[in-house]
Design a protein around this motif. Sequence first.
Motif, PDB file in Angstrom:
ATOM      1  N   PRO A 154       0.828  -1.214   0.000  1.00 20.05           N
ATOM      2  CA  PRO A 154       0.000   0.000   0.000  1.00 20.05           C
ATOM      3  C   PRO A 154       0.855   1.254   0.000  1.00 20.05           C
ATOM      4  O   PRO A 154       1.853   1.351   0.713  1.00 20.05           O
ATOM      5  N   GLU A 155       0.495   2.203  -0.820  1.00 23.46           N
ATOM      6  CA  GLU A 155       1.214   3.465  -0.870  1.00 23.46           C
ATOM      7  C   GLU A 155       0.793   4.325   0.311  1.00 23.46           C
ATOM      8  O   GLU A 155      -0.368   4.302   0.732  1.00 23.46           O
ATOM      9  N   PRO A 156       1.744   5.102   0.879  1.00 24.83           N
ATOM     10  CA  PRO A 156       1.364   5.971   1.995  1.00 24.83           C
ATOM     11  C   PRO A 156       0.352   7.014   1.539  1.00 24.83           C
ATOM     12  O   PRO A 156       0.450   7.573   0.448  1.00 24.83           O
ATOM     13  N   ALA A 157      -0.625   7.223   2.399  1.00 25.55           N
ATOM     14  CA  ALA A 157      -1.681   8.172   2.052  1.00 25.55           C
ATOM     15  C   ALA A 157      -1.106   9.579   1.951  1.00 25.55           C
ATOM     16  O   ALA A 157      -0.295  10.009   2.770  1.00 25.55           O
ATOM     17  N   ALA A 158      -1.501  10.284   0.914  1.00 26.07           N
ATOM     18  CA  ALA A 158      -1.035  11.651   0.717  1.00 26.07           C
ATOM     19  C   ALA A 158      -1.647  12.549   1.786  1.00 26.07           C
ATOM     20  O   ALA A 158      -2.830  12.428   2.131  1.00 26.07           O
ATOM     21  N   VAL A 159      -0.823  13.438   2.340  1.00 25.61           N
ATOM     22  CA  VAL A 159      -1.282  14.354   3.367  1.00 25.61           C
ATOM     23  C   VAL A 159      -1.709  15.653   2.703  1.00 25.61           C
ATOM     24  O   VAL A 159      -0.921  16.299   2.026  1.00 25.61           O
ATOM     25  N   ALA A 160      -2.972  16.019   2.909  1.00 25.42           N
ATOM     26  CA  ALA A 160      -3.494  17.255   2.323  1.00 25.42           C
ATOM     27  C   ALA A 160      -2.968  18.449   3.118  1.00 25.42           C
ATOM     28  O   ALA A 160      -3.054  18.478   4.343  1.00 25.42           O
ATOM     29  N   ILE A 161      -2.409  19.423   2.419  1.00 26.72           N
ATOM     30  CA  ILE A 161      -1.850  20.617   3.041  1.00 26.72           C
ATOM     31  C   ILE A 161      -2.773  21.800   2.768  1.00 26.72           C
ATOM     32  O   ILE A 161      -3.189  22.030   1.632  1.00 26.72           O
ATOM     33  N   GLN A 162      -3.080  22.542   3.810  1.00 28.99           N
ATOM     34  CA  GLN A 162      -3.891  23.743   3.680  1.00 28.99           C
ATOM     35  C   GLN A 162      -3.021  24.968   3.922  1.00 28.99           C
ATOM     36  O   GLN A 162      -2.028  24.895   4.638  1.00 28.99           O
ATOM     37  N   SER A 163      -3.412  26.075   3.330  1.00 30.76           N
ATOM     38  CA  SER A 163      -2.672  27.322   3.506  1.00 30.76           C
ATOM     39  C   SER A 163      -3.646  28.464   3.758  1.00 30.76           C
ATOM     40  O   SER A 163      -4.742  28.506   3.177  1.00 30.76           O
ATOM     41  N   VAL A 164      -3.213  29.372   4.621  1.00 30.79           N
ATOM     42  CA  VAL A 164      -3.967  30.594   4.906  1.00 30.79           C
ATOM     43  C   VAL A 164      -3.044  31.766   4.607  1.00 30.79           C
ATOM     44  O   VAL A 164      -1.918  31.812   5.114  1.00 30.79           O
ATOM     45  N   THR A 165      -3.514  32.694   3.794  1.00 30.67           N
ATOM     46  CA  THR A 165      -2.704  33.848   3.409  1.00 30.67           C
ATOM     47  C   THR A 165      -3.476  35.131   3.720  1.00 30.67           C
ATOM     48  O   THR A 165      -4.678  35.231   3.422  1.00 30.67           O
ATOM     49  N   THR A 166      -2.786  36.088   4.317  1.00 30.31           N
ATOM     50  CA  THR A 166      -3.402  37.384   4.610  1.00 30.31           C
ATOM     51  C   THR A 166      -2.709  38.478   3.796  1.00 30.31           C
ATOM     52  O   THR A 166      -1.537  38.354   3.446  1.00 30.31           O
ATOM     53  N   THR A 167      -3.439  39.537   3.511  1.00 33.97           N
ATOM     54  CA  THR A 167      -2.874  40.680   2.785  1.00 33.97           C
ATOM     55  C   THR A 167      -2.943  41.928   3.670  1.00 33.97           C
ATOM     56  O   THR A 167      -1.994  42.239   4.377  1.00 33.97           O
ATOM     57  N   ASN A 168      -4.074  42.637   3.653  1.00 30.22           N
ATOM     58  CA  ASN A 168      -4.185  43.876   4.426  1.00 30.22           C
ATOM     59  C   ASN A 168      -4.939  43.699   5.738  1.00 30.22           C
ATOM     60  O   ASN A 168      -5.096  44.671   6.494  1.00 30.22           O
ATOM     61  N   GLN A 169      -5.431  42.498   5.990  1.00 35.02           N
ATOM     62  CA  GLN A 169      -6.177  42.238   7.216  1.00 35.02           C
ATOM     63  C   GLN A 169      -5.598  41.021   7.911  1.00 35.02           C
ATOM     64  O   GLN A 169      -5.185  40.062   7.262  1.00 35.02           O
ATOM     65  N   LYS A 170      -5.586  41.069   9.224  1.00 34.99           N
ATOM     66  CA  LYS A 170      -5.159  39.881   9.975  1.00 34.99           C
ATOM     67  C   LYS A 170      -6.304  38.862   9.972  1.00 34.99           C
ATOM     68  O   LYS A 170      -7.458  39.181   9.662  1.00 34.99           O
ATOM     69  N   GLN A 171      -5.981  37.621  10.308  1.00 37.47           N
ATOM     70  CA  GLN A 171      -6.971  36.550  10.258  1.00 37.47           C
ATOM     71  C   GLN A 171      -6.700  35.560  11.376  1.00 37.47           C
ATOM     72  O   GLN A 171      -5.540  35.276  11.700  1.00 37.47           O
ATOM     73  N   GLU A 172      -7.773  35.029  11.934  1.00 37.14           N
ATOM     74  CA  GLU A 172      -7.653  34.022  12.981  1.00 37.14           C
ATOM     75  C   GLU A 172      -8.074  32.664  12.426  1.00 37.14           C
ATOM     76  O   GLU A 172      -8.993  32.572  11.626  1.00 37.14           O
ATOM     77  N   ARG A 173      -7.375  31.622  12.862  1.00 39.51           N
ATOM     78  CA  ARG A 173      -7.659  30.281  12.369  1.00 39.51           C
ATOM     79  C   ARG A 173      -7.404  29.268  13.499  1.00 39.51           C
ATOM     80  O   ARG A 173      -6.452  29.431  14.271  1.00 39.51           O
ATOM     81  N   THR A 174      -8.255  28.258  13.580  1.00 37.96           N
ATOM     82  CA  THR A 174      -8.068  27.159  14.525  1.00 37.96           C
ATOM     83  C   THR A 174      -7.550  25.948  13.766  1.00 37.96           C
ATOM     84  O   THR A 174      -8.170  25.512  12.781  1.00 37.96           O
ATOM     85  N   LEU A 175      -6.435  25.397  14.198  1.00 33.38           N
ATOM     86  CA  LEU A 175      -5.812  24.259  13.530  1.00 33.38           C
ATOM     87  C   LEU A 175      -6.503  22.953  13.936  1.00 33.38           C
ATOM     88  O   LEU A 175      -7.297  22.928  14.890  1.00 33.38           O
ATOM     89  N   PRO A 176      -6.224  21.846  13.230  1.00 30.26           N
ATOM     90  CA  PRO A 176      -6.910  20.572  13.502  1.00 30.26           C
ATOM     91  C   PRO A 176      -6.794  20.081  14.948  1.00 30.26           C
ATOM     92  O   PRO A 176      -7.670  19.368  15.429  1.00 30.26           O
ATOM     93  N   ASP A 177      -5.722  20.462  15.668  1.00 29.41           N
ATOM     94  CA  ASP A 177      -5.537  20.001  17.047  1.00 29.41           C
ATOM     95  C   ASP A 177      -6.140  20.953  18.066  1.00 29.41           C
ATOM     96  O   ASP A 177      -6.012  20.732  19.267  1.00 29.41           O
ATOM     97  N   GLY A 178      -6.790  22.030  17.595  1.00 27.38           N
ATOM     98  CA  GLY A 178      -7.376  23.005  18.499  1.00 27.38           C
ATOM     99  C   GLY A 178      -6.503  24.214  18.749  1.00 27.38           C
ATOM    100  O   GLY A 178      -6.945  25.173  19.408  1.00 27.38           O
ATOM    101  N   THR A 179      -5.265  24.214  18.260  1.00 26.58           N
ATOM    102  CA  THR A 179      -4.377  25.370  18.408  1.00 26.58           C
ATOM    103  C   THR A 179      -4.963  26.579  17.684  1.00 26.58           C
ATOM    104  O   THR A 179      -5.391  26.482  16.536  1.00 26.58           O
TER     105      THR A 179
END
Length: 372
Positions: A154-179
């Motif tokens: 079996p091939e190792p499962a590909a890990v999906a990568i997400q990205s968050v990008t900000t320009t002129n405004q800050k942004q809040e995000r909760t990561l999968p572990d709750g961080t």
Amino acid sequence: MDTPEHPMNDDLLGKYLAGEADAAESERVRQWLGEDKVYQQEFDRFEQIWEAAGQLNREAPVDTDAAWLTIKSRMAATSSPAPTTQDPTVPAPRQAAPPPPLSPVESNPTEEANIRPLLSRGATPWRTYWRAAAMIALVCTLGWLAFQKYLNKPEPAAVAIQSVTTTNQKQERTLPDGTKVTLNRGSRLSFPQEFSGDSREVTLSGEAFFEVTPDPARPFRIRAKGTTVQVLGTSFSVRAYDENVKVAVRTGKVKFTAKQKEVTLVKNETAAFDAAGDTIRKLPKLDANLFAYKTGQLVFKDERLSDVVRTLNEVYQADIHLSNPGLQNCRLTVRFDNQSLDYVLTVTAETLGLRVRREGTRTVLEGDGCAQ
């Protein structure tokens, strides 16, 4: 077929290779090997087949005796001459003597299964041929099983990568572990859709404030411009807009690493990595304004105007300049709570008797200067 002085069979060789032969049997094998180099060569080939078969049985059980007998029967069928009709009145042409049978006991199938004499002096090399055929068949089987094992791996499962990008405004995000992450302007954070394994790792370009969910079994790591910040559970800020990375700890404890250098920071400590000098150093005091993009608070207590401008450029990602060096030593004491940059500049200019001039995205504070 000539019979060698010390006849040999495969069963005895098998006991010898398996370490089950007694002293007399072992001596018999050694005497036989010493009679002729051909015997030693044949023994070496037999030993290769023996070891390969043992490996094959560990990977997938195979009836090697049945395979051996099948190969022999096919070789015997292939070598059997076709029947011919001869006129008894015509003398038969002189022909070469037929090759000796593959085994001196082929007429007794029971004994054939037990005694398989190897090549002896003066014997034709038919035994060598079917031995080679057996080895080729075994090698092909091993190769096929290995290939099938490779295909079915079996091939190792590909890990999906997400990205968050900000320009002129800050942004809040909760990561999968709750961080929880507050991403400042002009920043980018990359993280897996799910944290797996024994660690949690993200990549930062820009500036972000982290409130890490505690998990002692899986340390949290931030990769930023060639540096690494590792924590178990704490809150801190990482600034990495360029190669000069800065870390400020609000609560808890972190390990800040760059190349072969490392410092440990606790609450209210700050360290900066200088890429040009390839050094990490702790700063003498924590500047609370490093968290301004998170807290919304800016506090200046008798700060030099040059330091105020530097902080405003960092917090608002602005391009503010002083019109002359004499303004650098002007002192400012003021507090801002969640105010826009325009409001902050207006209050600063009025407090110090300065003017604000716009040049596209560039802002200039003008005035006569302040006494040292």
